[in-house]
Design a protein around this motif. Structure first.
Motif, PDB file in Angstrom:
ATOM      1  N   ASN A   1       0.861  -1.204  -0.015  1.00  0.00           N
ATOM      2  CA  ASN A   1      -0.038  -0.134   0.197  1.00  0.00           C
ATOM      3  C   ASN A   1       0.864   1.377  -0.038  1.00  0.00           C
ATOM      4  OD1 ASN A   1      -2.361  -1.374   0.252  1.00  0.00           O
ATOM      5  ND2 ASN A   1      -2.354  -1.630   2.509  1.00  0.00           N
ATOM      6  N   ILE A   2       2.289   1.305  -0.672  1.00  0.00           N
ATOM      7  CA  ILE A   2       2.877   2.316  -0.641  1.00  0.00           C
ATOM      8  C   ILE A   2       2.322   3.247  -1.611  1.00  0.00           C
ATOM      9  CG2 ILE A   2       5.273   3.234  -1.160  1.00  0.00           C
ATOM     10  CD1 ILE A   2       5.208   1.543   1.364  1.00  0.00           C
ATOM     11  N   VAL A   3       2.205   4.522  -1.246  1.00  0.00           N
ATOM     12  CA  VAL A   3       1.706   5.709  -2.138  1.00  0.00           C
ATOM     13  C   VAL A   3       2.569   6.711  -2.127  1.00  0.00           C
ATOM     14  CG1 VAL A   3      -0.716   5.029  -1.782  1.00  0.00           C
ATOM     15  CG2 VAL A   3       0.665   6.652  -0.123  1.00  0.00           C
ATOM     16  N   ARG A   4       2.513   7.613  -3.288  1.00  0.00           N
ATOM     17  CA  ARG A   4       3.436   8.559  -3.529  1.00  0.00           C
ATOM     18  C   ARG A   4       2.321  10.130  -3.475  1.00  0.00           C
ATOM     19  NH1 ARG A   4       8.514   9.930  -6.109  1.00  0.00           N
ATOM     20  NH2 ARG A   4       8.733   7.686  -5.911  1.00  0.00           N
ATOM     21  N   LEU A   5       2.626  10.946  -2.692  1.00  0.00           N
ATOM     22  CA  LEU A   5       1.712  12.170  -2.499  1.00  0.00           C
ATOM     23  C   LEU A   5       2.553  13.327  -2.690  1.00  0.00           C
ATOM     24  CD1 LEU A   5      -0.477  11.208   0.611  1.00  0.00           C
ATOM     25  CD2 LEU A   5      -1.090  11.014  -1.826  1.00  0.00           C
ATOM     26  N   THR A   6       1.901  14.229  -3.441  1.00  0.00           N
ATOM     27  CA  THR A   6       2.714  15.796  -3.457  1.00  0.00           C
ATOM     28  C   THR A   6       1.883  16.846  -2.743  1.00  0.00           C
ATOM     29  OG1 THR A   6       3.748  15.171  -5.519  1.00  0.00           O
ATOM     30  CG2 THR A   6       3.371  17.507  -4.958  1.00  0.00           C
ATOM     31  N   GLY A   7       2.264  17.563  -1.828  1.00  0.00           N
ATOM     32  CA  GLY A   7       1.590  18.489  -1.162  1.00  0.00           C
ATOM     33  C   GLY A   7       2.486  19.608  -0.640  1.00  0.00           C
ATOM     34  N   ARG A   8       1.866  20.413   0.353  1.00  0.00           N
ATOM     35  CA  ARG A   8       2.298  21.681   0.860  1.00  0.00           C
ATOM     36  C   ARG A   8       2.405  21.182   2.269  1.00  0.00           C
ATOM     37  NH1 ARG A   8       1.341  26.747   2.780  1.00  0.00           N
ATOM     38  NH2 ARG A   8      -0.947  26.449   2.402  1.00  0.00           N
ATOM     39  N   LEU A   9       3.602  21.503   2.960  1.00  0.00           N
ATOM     40  CA  LEU A   9       3.482  21.345   4.587  1.00  0.00           C
ATOM     41  C   LEU A   9       3.076  22.396   5.489  1.00  0.00           C
ATOM     42  CD1 LEU A   9       7.062  19.323   4.908  1.00  0.00           C
ATOM     43  CD2 LEU A   9       4.605  18.296   4.715  1.00  0.00           C
ATOM     44  N   VAL A  10       2.278  22.324   6.274  1.00  0.00           N
ATOM     45  CA  VAL A  10       1.717  23.330   7.047  1.00  0.00           C
ATOM     46  C   VAL A  10       1.708  22.858   8.364  1.00  0.00           C
ATOM     47  CG1 VAL A  10      -0.410  24.483   7.349  1.00  0.00           C
ATOM     48  CG2 VAL A  10       0.144  23.626   5.029  1.00  0.00           C
ATOM     49  N   LEU A  11       1.761  23.940   9.444  1.00  0.00           N
ATOM     50  CA  LEU A  11       1.884  23.775  10.676  1.00  0.00           C
ATOM     51  C   LEU A  11       0.497  24.001  11.136  1.00  0.00           C
ATOM     52  CD1 LEU A  11       5.384  25.019  11.768  1.00  0.00           C
ATOM     53  CD2 LEU A  11       4.744  22.848  11.460  1.00  0.00           C
ATOM     54  N   ARG A  12      -0.107  23.159  12.091  1.00  0.00           N
ATOM     55  CA  ARG A  12      -1.467  23.412  12.650  1.00  0.00           C
ATOM     56  C   ARG A  12      -1.291  22.703  14.011  1.00  0.00           C
ATOM     57  NH1 ARG A  12      -4.963  21.576   7.557  1.00  0.00           N
ATOM     58  NH2 ARG A  12      -4.482  23.420   6.521  1.00  0.00           N
ATOM     59  N   THR A  13      -2.602  23.161  14.864  1.00  0.00           N
ATOM     60  CA  THR A  13      -2.400  22.299  16.107  1.00  0.00           C
ATOM     61  C   THR A  13      -3.215  21.207  16.118  1.00  0.00           C
ATOM     62  OG1 THR A  13      -2.856  24.790  17.428  1.00  0.00           O
ATOM     63  CG2 THR A  13      -3.461  22.654  18.495  1.00  0.00           C
ATOM     64  N   PHE A  14      -2.707  20.161  16.567  1.00  0.00           N
ATOM     65  CA  PHE A  14      -3.271  18.763  16.394  1.00  0.00           C
ATOM     66  C   PHE A  14      -3.817  18.665  17.917  1.00  0.00           C
ATOM     67  CE2 PHE A  14      -3.150  14.296  17.515  1.00  0.00           C
ATOM     68  CZ  PHE A  14      -3.863  13.759  16.545  1.00  0.00           C
ATOM     69  N   GLY A  15      -5.032  17.821  17.824  1.00  0.00           N
ATOM     70  CA  GLY A  15      -5.782  17.539  19.253  1.00  0.00           C
ATOM     71  C   GLY A  15      -6.221  18.694  20.237  1.00  0.00           C
ATOM     72  N   GLN A  16      -6.658  19.701  19.462  1.00  0.00           N
ATOM     73  CA  GLN A  16      -7.117  21.075  20.023  1.00  0.00           C
ATOM     74  C   GLN A  16      -7.763  20.837  21.278  1.00  0.00           C
ATOM     75  OE1 GLN A  16      -8.653  23.931  17.634  1.00  0.00           O
ATOM     76  NE2 GLN A  16      -7.308  25.554  18.617  1.00  0.00           N
ATOM     77  N   ARG A  17      -7.706  21.395  22.479  1.00  0.00           N
ATOM     78  CA  ARG A  17      -8.221  21.273  23.578  1.00  0.00           C
ATOM     79  C   ARG A  17      -8.310  19.915  24.452  1.00  0.00           C
ATOM     80  NH1 ARG A  17     -10.887  25.424  20.790  1.00  0.00           N
ATOM     81  NH2 ARG A  17     -12.149  24.074  19.806  1.00  0.00           N
ATOM     82  N   SER A  18      -7.181  19.243  24.165  1.00  0.00           N
ATOM     83  CA  SER A  18      -7.166  17.880  24.627  1.00  0.00           C
ATOM     84  C   SER A  18      -5.759  17.755  25.385  1.00  0.00           C
ATOM     85  CB  SER A  18      -7.460  16.731  23.409  1.00  0.00           C
ATOM     86  OG  SER A  18      -6.197  16.693  22.835  1.00  0.00           O
ATOM     87  N   LYS A  19      -5.490  16.821  26.099  1.00  0.00           N
ATOM     88  CA  LYS A  19      -4.367  16.414  26.433  1.00  0.00           C
ATOM     89  C   LYS A  19      -3.269  16.196  25.516  1.00  0.00           C
ATOM     90  CE  LYS A  19      -6.039  13.955  30.593  1.00  0.00           C
ATOM     91  NZ  LYS A  19      -5.828  12.444  31.168  1.00  0.00           N
ATOM     92  N   SER A  20      -3.507  15.606  24.317  1.00  0.00           N
ATOM     93  CA  SER A  20      -2.578  15.547  23.339  1.00  0.00           C
ATOM     94  C   SER A  20      -2.380  16.778  22.432  1.00  0.00           C
ATOM     95  CB  SER A  20      -3.196  14.434  22.342  1.00  0.00           C
ATOM     96  OG  SER A  20      -3.417  13.125  23.027  1.00  0.00           O
ATOM     97  N   GLU A  21      -2.791  17.788  22.757  1.00  0.00           N
ATOM     98  CA  GLU A  21      -2.665  18.941  21.973  1.00  0.00           C
ATOM     99  C   GLU A  21      -1.233  19.303  21.500  1.00  0.00           C
ATOM    100  OE1 GLU A  21      -3.336  23.752  22.212  1.00  0.00           O
ATOM    101  OE2 GLU A  21      -5.052  22.331  22.865  1.00  0.00           O
TER     102      GLU A  21
END
Length: 94
Positions: free
Chosen positions: A11-31
């Motif tokens: 299931n190896i895939v090749r993707l092209t895209g832009r890298l963006v920084l965002r908050t993950f797990g907002q309002r959780s212990k994993s934020e």
């Protein structure tokens, strides 16, 4: 369950895209600040395959750049085995 425990070689895939920084797990212990690969159709939290998800992501320094990455998708995470900046020659491989 760790996403790295599932390594479907077929299931190896090749993707092209832009890298963006965002908050993950907002309002959780994993934020935390996460690196996302934003493609035309979808976006994924991205990290190197085999890397510790709780350590700094080496892809963070490429935020804002467009990359092509090869790896596999587990749920909403793209586990990159290799990647290269668009319009650059050297590859970075784990």
């Amino acid at each position: 369950m760790s996403a790295d425990n599932q390594t479907p070689e077929k299931n190896i895939v090749r993707l092209t895209g832009r890298l963006v920084l965002r908050t993950f797990g907002q309002r959780s212990k994993s934020e935390h600040l996460g690196v996302y690969l934003v493609c035309d159709q979808k976006e994924y939290l991205i990290r190197p395959a085999g890397a510790n998800p709780f350590m700094n992501n080496p892809l963070m320094k490429l935020a804002g750049k467009t990359i092509t990455a090869e790896g596999y998708i587990v749920d909403y995470v793209f586990l990159a085995r290799s990647w290269a900046e668009e319009d650059s020659s050297p590859d970075t491989t784990i």
